[in-house]
Motif scaffolding. Structure first.
Motif, PDB file in Angstrom:
ATOM      1  N   LEU A 252      20.394  34.914  41.288  1.00 22.91           N
ATOM      2  CA  LEU A 252      21.750  34.716  41.775  1.00 22.91           C
ATOM      3  C   LEU A 252      22.511  36.036  41.664  1.00 22.91           C
ATOM      4  O   LEU A 252      22.983  36.418  40.583  1.00 22.91           O
ATOM      5  CB  LEU A 252      22.463  33.627  40.972  1.00 22.91           C
ATOM      6  CG  LEU A 252      22.167  32.165  41.356  1.00 22.91           C
ATOM      7  CD1 LEU A 252      20.703  31.820  41.178  1.00 22.91           C
ATOM      8  CD2 LEU A 252      23.039  31.205  40.563  1.00 22.91           C
ATOM      9  N   VAL A 253      22.592  36.750  42.783  1.00 23.24           N
ATOM     10  CA  VAL A 253      23.247  38.053  42.837  1.00 23.24           C
ATOM     11  C   VAL A 253      24.693  37.855  43.284  1.00 23.24           C
ATOM     12  O   VAL A 253      24.967  37.145  44.253  1.00 23.24           O
ATOM     13  CB  VAL A 253      22.492  38.985  43.798  1.00 23.24           C
ATOM     14  CG1 VAL A 253      23.277  40.266  44.033  1.00 23.24           C
ATOM     15  CG2 VAL A 253      21.101  39.293  43.255  1.00 23.24           C
ATOM     16  N   HIS A 254      25.626  38.507  42.593  1.00 23.50           N
ATOM     17  CA  HIS A 254      27.051  38.373  42.869  1.00 23.50           C
ATOM     18  C   HIS A 254      27.483  39.440  43.880  1.00 23.50           C
ATOM     19  O   HIS A 254      27.169  40.621  43.720  1.00 23.50           O
ATOM     20  CB  HIS A 254      27.848  38.517  41.578  1.00 23.50           C
ATOM     21  CG  HIS A 254      27.442  37.534  40.519  1.00 23.50           C
ATOM     22  ND1 HIS A 254      28.105  36.347  40.301  1.00 23.50           N
ATOM     23  CD2 HIS A 254      26.411  37.562  39.628  1.00 23.50           C
ATOM     24  CE1 HIS A 254      27.519  35.685  39.318  1.00 23.50           C
ATOM     25  NE2 HIS A 254      26.482  36.396  38.888  1.00 23.50           N
ATOM     26  N   VAL A 255      28.226  39.015  44.909  1.00 27.03           N
ATOM     27  CA  VAL A 255      28.622  39.886  46.012  1.00 27.03           C
ATOM     28  C   VAL A 255      30.124  40.130  45.925  1.00 27.03           C
ATOM     29  O   VAL A 255      30.923  39.184  45.823  1.00 27.03           O
ATOM     30  CB  VAL A 255      28.284  39.246  47.374  1.00 27.03           C
ATOM     31  CG1 VAL A 255      28.655  40.177  48.521  1.00 27.03           C
ATOM     32  CG2 VAL A 255      26.802  38.865  47.437  1.00 27.03           C
ATOM     33  N   ALA A 256      30.524  41.398  45.964  1.00 27.55           N
ATOM     34  CA  ALA A 256      31.950  41.725  45.955  1.00 27.55           C
ATOM     35  C   ALA A 256      32.629  41.181  47.200  1.00 27.55           C
ATOM     36  O   ALA A 256      32.012  41.066  48.268  1.00 27.55           O
ATOM     37  CB  ALA A 256      32.134  43.242  45.876  1.00 27.55           C
ATOM     38  N   ARG A 257      33.912  40.859  47.073  1.00 27.68           N
ATOM     39  CA  ARG A 257      34.645  40.254  48.192  1.00 27.68           C
ATOM     40  C   ARG A 257      34.690  41.167  49.407  1.00 27.68           C
ATOM     41  O   ARG A 257      34.771  40.688  50.542  1.00 27.68           O
ATOM     42  CB  ARG A 257      36.071  39.930  47.756  1.00 27.68           C
ATOM     43  CG  ARG A 257      36.150  38.800  46.743  1.00 27.68           C
ATOM     44  CD  ARG A 257      36.598  37.530  47.393  1.00 27.68           C
ATOM     45  NE  ARG A 257      36.464  36.393  46.492  1.00 27.68           N
ATOM     46  CZ  ARG A 257      36.845  35.167  46.809  1.00 27.68           C
ATOM     47  NH1 ARG A 257      37.363  34.935  48.009  1.00 27.68           N
ATOM     48  NH2 ARG A 257      36.685  34.178  45.976  1.00 27.68           N
ATOM     49  N   ASP A 258      34.646  42.481  49.185  1.00 25.76           N
ATOM     50  CA  ASP A 258      34.656  43.397  50.330  1.00 25.76           C
ATOM     51  C   ASP A 258      33.263  43.646  50.880  1.00 25.76           C
ATOM     52  O   ASP A 258      33.102  44.400  51.857  1.00 25.76           O
ATOM     53  CB  ASP A 258      35.327  44.718  49.967  1.00 25.76           C
ATOM     54  CG  ASP A 258      34.596  45.494  48.872  1.00 25.76           C
ATOM     55  OD1 ASP A 258      33.505  45.076  48.445  1.00 25.76           O
ATOM     56  OD2 ASP A 258      35.126  46.541  48.446  1.00 25.76           O
ATOM     57  N   GLY A 259      32.238  43.053  50.271  1.00 27.75           N
ATOM     58  CA  GLY A 259      30.875  43.172  50.770  1.00 27.75           C
ATOM     59  C   GLY A 259      30.205  44.498  50.503  1.00 27.75           C
ATOM     60  O   GLY A 259      29.115  44.749  51.028  1.00 27.75           O
ATOM     61  N   ARG A 260      30.777  45.328  49.657  1.00 25.11           N
ATOM     62  CA  ARG A 260      30.233  46.682  49.483  1.00 25.11           C
ATOM     63  C   ARG A 260      29.315  46.826  48.268  1.00 25.11           C
ATOM     64  O   ARG A 260      28.470  47.721  48.251  1.00 25.11           O
ATOM     65  CB  ARG A 260      31.383  47.689  49.381  1.00 25.11           C
ATOM     66  CG  ARG A 260      32.220  47.758  50.652  1.00 25.11           C
ATOM     67  CD  ARG A 260      33.294  48.833  50.585  1.00 25.11           C
ATOM     68  NE  ARG A 260      34.121  48.833  51.789  1.00 25.11           N
ATOM     69  CZ  ARG A 260      33.780  49.399  52.937  1.00 25.11           C
ATOM     70  NH1 ARG A 260      32.611  50.038  53.038  1.00 25.11           N
ATOM     71  NH2 ARG A 260      34.588  49.349  53.991  1.00 25.11           N
ATOM     72  N   THR A 261      29.481  45.988  47.274  1.00 26.27           N
ATOM     73  CA  THR A 261      28.680  46.145  46.058  1.00 26.27           C
ATOM     74  C   THR A 261      28.108  44.802  45.621  1.00 26.27           C
ATOM     75  O   THR A 261      28.669  43.731  45.918  1.00 26.27           O
ATOM     76  CB  THR A 261      29.511  46.742  44.901  1.00 26.27           C
ATOM     77  OG1 THR A 261      30.643  45.892  44.658  1.00 26.27           O
ATOM     78  CG2 THR A 261      29.982  48.149  45.240  1.00 26.27           C
ATOM     79  N   LEU A 262      26.989  44.876  44.894  1.00 28.07           N
ATOM     80  CA  LEU A 262      26.314  43.711  44.338  1.00 28.07           C
ATOM     81  C   LEU A 262      26.117  43.940  42.847  1.00 28.07           C
ATOM     82  O   LEU A 262      25.941  45.075  42.400  1.00 28.07           O
ATOM     83  CB  LEU A 262      24.941  43.507  44.998  1.00 28.07           C
ATOM     84  CG  LEU A 262      24.870  43.513  46.534  1.00 28.07           C
ATOM     85  CD1 LEU A 262      23.425  43.368  46.988  1.00 28.07           C
ATOM     86  CD2 LEU A 262      25.724  42.404  47.110  1.00 28.07           C
ATOM     87  N   ARG A 263      26.100  42.846  42.084  1.00 32.35           N
ATOM     88  CA  ARG A 263      25.803  42.966  40.657  1.00 32.35           C
ATOM     89  C   ARG A 263      24.923  41.796  40.223  1.00 32.35           C
ATOM     90  O   ARG A 263      24.983  40.698  40.797  1.00 32.35           O
ATOM     91  CB  ARG A 263      27.079  43.025  39.814  1.00 32.35           C
ATOM     92  CG  ARG A 263      27.967  41.825  39.908  1.00 32.35           C
ATOM     93  CD  ARG A 263      29.215  41.959  39.042  1.00 32.35           C
ATOM     94  NE  ARG A 263      30.110  40.818  39.224  1.00 32.35           N
ATOM     95  CZ  ARG A 263      29.999  39.662  38.578  1.00 32.35           C
ATOM     96  NH1 ARG A 263      29.018  39.496  37.693  1.00 32.35           N
ATOM     97  NH2 ARG A 263      30.850  38.677  38.805  1.00 32.35           N
ATOM     98  N   PHE A 264      24.134  42.036  39.183  1.00 30.65           N
ATOM     99  CA  PHE A 264      23.162  41.049  38.714  1.00 30.65           C
ATOM    100  C   PHE A 264      22.906  41.268  37.236  1.00 30.65           C
ATOM    101  O   PHE A 264      22.678  42.404  36.800  1.00 30.65           O
ATOM    102  CB  PHE A 264      21.854  41.198  39.507  1.00 30.65           C
ATOM    103  CG  PHE A 264      20.775  40.240  39.091  1.00 30.65           C
ATOM    104  CD1 PHE A 264      20.840  38.906  39.456  1.00 30.65           C
ATOM    105  CD2 PHE A 264      19.696  40.673  38.342  1.00 30.65           C
ATOM    106  CE1 PHE A 264      19.843  38.019  39.069  1.00 30.65           C
ATOM    107  CE2 PHE A 264      18.694  39.799  37.958  1.00 30.65           C
ATOM    108  CZ  PHE A 264      18.764  38.461  38.326  1.00 30.65           C
ATOM    109  N   ASP A 265      22.973  40.199  36.459  1.00 29.38           N
ATOM    110  CA  ASP A 265      22.672  40.237  35.033  1.00 29.38           C
ATOM    111  C   ASP A 265      21.370  39.493  34.799  1.00 29.38           C
ATOM    112  O   ASP A 265      21.336  38.255  34.892  1.00 29.38           O
ATOM    113  CB  ASP A 265      23.809  39.583  34.236  1.00 29.38           C
ATOM    114  CG  ASP A 265      23.584  39.629  32.726  1.00 29.38           C
ATOM    115  OD1 ASP A 265      22.455  39.957  32.300  1.00 29.38           O
ATOM    116  OD2 ASP A 265      24.532  39.316  31.987  1.00 29.38           O
ATOM    117  N   PRO A 266      20.272  40.184  34.505  1.00 31.31           N
ATOM    118  CA  PRO A 266      18.980  39.514  34.360  1.00 31.31           C
ATOM    119  C   PRO A 266      18.928  38.533  33.202  1.00 31.31           C
ATOM    120  O   PRO A 266      18.032  37.675  33.158  1.00 31.31           O
ATOM    121  CB  PRO A 266      17.996  40.668  34.158  1.00 31.31           C
ATOM    122  CG  PRO A 266      18.828  41.796  33.639  1.00 31.31           C
ATOM    123  CD  PRO A 266      20.155  41.645  34.302  1.00 31.31           C
TER     124      PRO A 266
END
Length: 405
Positions: A252-266
Motif C-alpha cells: 500500500l503505497v501512499h500518493v501525494a495529493r499533487d501526484g508528484r511523490t510516493l511514500r511507503f513504510d515497509p
C-alpha cells in the motif's frame, strides 16, 4: 479469425471432463468456461495477455488484449486486439488491431474511449483515443498526440480513477530490463479531468519509488501492476502486487495529493492479500461500501508451489478497509495448476453483476495452452448478484481445497 461462441459463465459452473488428455498436459474439458472472445493456439507461439474491459455510453462492451510470446512482436512494436459486443457480452466482434500498444487499459472519459499503456515490452508510455467505439485509434507520434513519456515502462490493465478533479493511473518503470521484479519502481501518472489527454505536458508523472530486497525479511522480489484506490479516509493509494515466494501480500503505497511523490513504510504498509503474487484489480462499490477484487487465490490444497504460477483458482474477495480481506466465493477453478489458468481479470460492476475479461489457459484442439501462464483464450464472464455470493456458492466445495471452515 473466426470467433467461437462459448457458454455464459454464471456464479456456479459444472465441469465436465472427458477421458482424453492433450499432449501438453491436463485433461480436456468439453467447454471453455465463459464466452470465448478470442483464441490463439499454442502452435502460433503467440499468447494472449493483458485483458481489459470498458463499457461505452451507448452500452456497447469493448474488450482488448495484447499478444506476447516468441511469435509476437511485443519487443518491437506490440499489437493489441480490440473487440466489441452489442449484446451484453453474449457474442463478440473483432474490430481493430492496434500496432504499438501493450500492457494497456481501456477506459471511457468524457464519452471518449482511450487505450493507455506502453508501446512495447518496456517501451515508451503512450495513450490513444478512439472516436468510433474502438474501430480506429489516434497514433502517438509525438508529445502532442499521445506520447506521454519516453523510457522503459511497465504496467498492466489497471484502473483509471477520477478523483479530486484529476484522473489517476499507476505505472512502473525499470532500471534493468533484463531483471524482472526487483528493478521495478512504482510511479503514478495523473492529469486534470478536463485536459487534452493526448498532450504529454498535461500529465504529471510522479518521482519513482524503488523497492528494497531486504523488505519482508529478504523475501521481497519486487512490486508491480499497481491499482489506484481511494481509501476510506480519502487518501490516494497505489496498491501493488508483491513478488515473494509465499505470495499473499500487497503493498500500500501512499500518493501525494499533487501526484508528484510516493511514500511507503515497509513495517506498516504490507497487507495480507489473497492472491497478491498475481495481477489484480480493486474497485469500490458504493452500494455495499466495500472494496472488491477478483484474485488468483492459492488455496491450502495448492500451497507449497510457486505462488506466482498458481493461477487455477479465481476467487471473489472483499474488504471494508483495504487491509483485511475476506474470501467470499470461488468463481472459477480447475484442479490442474500447470496447464490451466484464469488470470489477469479486468472487471467492472454492471448493476448487481460483475462482468470480466479473463486471460484463460485451457484445453483446445491443439493440445491446450503452452502452460498456465501462456494463455490461449480471452474469455468473457458475468458473475450474477455478486454481493450475495458466499462460500456456499463456490464452484467447488472449499473443503476440497483444504479449508475446514
Amino acid at each position: 479469425m473466426m470467433l467461437q461462441r462459448g457458454v455464459l459463465c454464471l456464479a456456479v459452473i459444472t465441469f465436465t471432463i472427458s477421458a482424453c488428455a492433450p499432449a501438453g498436459g491436463g485433461p480436456i474439458q468439453e467447454t471453455v468456461p465463459g464466452v470465448i472472445i478470442d483464441h490463439s493456439p499454442q502452435t502460433s507461439k503467440i499468447y494472449i495477455g493483458s485483458p481489459s474491459l470498458a463499457v461505452l455510453p451507448d452500452g456497447t462492451y469493448v474488450a482488448s488484449h495484447d499478444e506476447f510470446g516468441p511469435g509476437s512482436t511485443e519487443r518491437e512494436r506490440a499489437k493489441t486486439r480490440v473487440f466489441i459486443s452489442k449484446d451484453r457480452g453474449e457474442s463478440w466482434q473483432h474490430v481493430a488491431d492496434v500496432d504499438g500498444q501493450f500492457w494497456s487499459t481501456l477506459f471511457v472519459h468524457r464519452e471518449h474511449l482511450y487505450l493507455l499503456g506502453t508501446w512495447s515490452h518496456y517501451g515508451n508510455l503512450v495513450i490513444r483515443r478512439s472516436n468510433d467505439g474502438g474501430r480506429t485509434w489516434t497514433s502517438p507520434d509525438d508529445e502532442m498526440s499521445g506520447l506521454l513519456a519516453r523510457g522503459r515502462f511497465h504496467c498492466a490493465p489497471v484502473p483509471v480513477v477520477e478523483y479530486n478533479g484529476r484522473i489517476w493511473r499507476a505505472v512502473e518503470d525499470t532500471t534493468n530490463p533484463r531483471q524482472w521484479g526487483r528493478s521495478f519502481r512504482a510511479r503514478v501518472i495523473s492529469a486534470p479531468v478536463d485536459a487534452d489527454l493526448l498532450v504529454a505536458d498535461n500529465w504529471t508523472l510522479s518521482d519513482p519509488l524503488p523497492g528494497d530486497s531486504s523488505w519482508l525479511g529478504g523475501r521481497f522480489g519486487g512490486f508491480l501492476e499497481g491499482n489506484i484506490v481511494i481509501d476510506p479516509a480519502g487518501e490516494i493509494l497505489n496498491i501493488l502486487r508483491v513478488a515473494c515466494p509465499e505470495g499473499g501480500k500487497a503493498a500500500l503505497v501512499h500518493v501525494a495529493r499533487d501526484g508528484r511523490t510516493l511514500r511507503f513504510d515497509p513495517n506498516r504498509d504490507f497487507a495480507d492479500f489473497p492472491g497478491g503474487a498475481k495481477k489484480f484489480t480493486i474497485r469500490f462499490d458504493p452500494q455495499s461500501q466495500r472494496y472488491w477484487s477478483l484474485v488468483n487465490w492459492v488455496p491450502p490444497k495448492h500451497q507449497g508451489l510457486d505462488a506466482a504460477r498458481v493461477r487455477n483458482t479465481l476467487a471473489l474477495i472483499a474488504s471494508q478497509d483495504l487491509r483485511r480481506w475476506e474470501i467470499r466465493t470461488v468463481l472459477l477453478y480447475h484442479p490442474d495448476t500447470q496447464w490451466h489458468g484464469f488470470q489477469y481479470p479486468d472487471w467492472l460492476f454492471d448493476g448487481d453483476d460483475i462482468i470480466a475479461a479473463i486471460r484463460t489457459a485451457y484445453d483446445d484442439e491443439t493440445g491446450g495452452a503452452h502452460n498456465a501462464h501462456d494463455a490461449n483464450y480471452l474469455t468473457f464472464h458475468r458473475f450474477k448478484r455478486f454481493r450475495e455470493l458466499t462460500r456456499r456458492d463456490s464452484v467447488v466445495p472449499l473443503t476440497e481445497l483444504g479449508l475446514t471452515d
